[in-house]
Design a protein around this motif. Sequence first.
Motif, mmCIF file in Angstrom:
data_model
loop_
_atom_site.group_PDB
_atom_site.id
_atom_site.type_symbol
_atom_site.label_atom_id
_atom_site.label_comp_id
_atom_site.label_asym_id
_atom_site.label_seq_id
_atom_site.Cartn_x
_atom_site.Cartn_y
_atom_site.Cartn_z
ATOM 1 N N ALA A 35 28.620 15.728 30.210
ATOM 2 C CA ALA A 35 28.768 14.250 29.626
ATOM 3 C C ALA A 35 27.495 13.227 30.380
ATOM 4 O O ALA A 35 26.981 12.391 29.911
ATOM 5 N N VAL A 36 27.073 13.814 31.626
ATOM 6 C CA VAL A 36 26.261 12.966 32.415
ATOM 7 C C VAL A 36 24.941 13.308 32.151
ATOM 8 O O VAL A 36 23.862 12.514 32.010
ATOM 9 N N LEU A 37 24.556 14.513 32.100
ATOM 10 C CA LEU A 37 23.014 14.792 32.105
ATOM 11 C C LEU A 37 22.410 14.299 30.817
ATOM 12 O O LEU A 37 21.170 13.800 30.889
ATOM 13 N N PRO A 38 23.061 14.294 29.540
ATOM 14 C CA PRO A 38 22.145 13.564 28.549
ATOM 15 C C PRO A 38 22.178 12.539 28.300
ATOM 16 O O PRO A 38 21.083 11.653 28.342
ATOM 17 N N LEU A 39 22.935 11.530 29.326
ATOM 18 C CA LEU A 39 22.617 10.126 29.529
ATOM 19 C C LEU A 39 21.540 9.953 30.621
ATOM 20 O O LEU A 39 20.675 9.148 30.613
ATOM 21 N N ALA A 40 21.500 11.051 31.593
ATOM 22 C CA ALA A 40 20.316 10.781 32.599
ATOM 23 C C ALA A 40 18.764 11.016 31.927
ATOM 24 O O ALA A 40 17.928 10.357 32.517
ATOM 25 N N PHE A 41 19.018 11.778 30.883
ATOM 26 C CA PHE A 41 17.562 12.265 30.485
ATOM 27 C C PHE A 41 17.219 11.530 29.275
ATOM 28 O O PHE A 41 16.153 11.856 28.519
ATOM 29 N N VAL A 42 18.010 10.598 28.656
ATOM 30 C CA VAL A 42 17.701 9.833 27.505
ATOM 31 C C VAL A 42 16.663 8.657 28.100
ATOM 32 O O VAL A 42 16.769 7.667 28.667
ATOM 33 N N ASN A 43 15.610 8.462 27.207
ATOM 34 C CA ASN A 43 14.461 7.467 27.371
ATOM 35 C C ASN A 43 14.771 6.408 26.566
ATOM 36 O O ASN A 43 14.806 6.402 25.119
ATOM 37 N N GLY A 44 14.990 5.234 27.087
ATOM 38 C CA GLY A 44 15.297 4.176 26.109
ATOM 39 C C GLY A 44 16.896 3.861 25.660
ATOM 40 O O GLY A 44 17.687 4.409 26.611
ATOM 41 N N GLU A 45 17.255 3.342 24.598
ATOM 42 C CA GLU A 45 18.705 3.211 24.361
ATOM 43 C C GLU A 45 19.081 4.126 23.396
ATOM 44 O O GLU A 45 18.016 4.608 22.356
ATOM 45 N N PHE A 46 20.448 4.115 23.215
ATOM 46 C CA PHE A 46 20.769 4.987 21.986
ATOM 47 C C PHE A 46 20.595 4.248 20.705
ATOM 48 O O PHE A 46 21.036 2.950 20.629
#
Length: 94
Positions: free
Chosen positions: A18-29
């Motif tokens: 749950a946390v790792l994808p949020l940490a590696f996203v550049n910018g906003e969803f």
Amino acid sequence: MRSRTLNIFLFIIVVLLAVLPLAFVNGEFGGADNAAEQLIQTLHPSYEPWFSSLFELPAETESMLFALQAAIGAGFIGFAIGYFKGKASRSKSE
């Protein structure tokens, strides 16, 4: 592995998923609708939609409907799992 150790290990994996994808996203969803609209504008700038919505829902209402849909789906899946598990345990005891 003991049951408690296995549960802790699985919990850590779920949290990381749950946390790792949020940490590696550049910018906003961005939503898929916005990405599709941008791609269409890039590929065919003169395209005009042939249909438009009769009314626009506020963002809060859209989020609420999406959450309601997810809750109904989770409830249905939970009911089905419980039903079949109960049915299986009932047939074992007979």
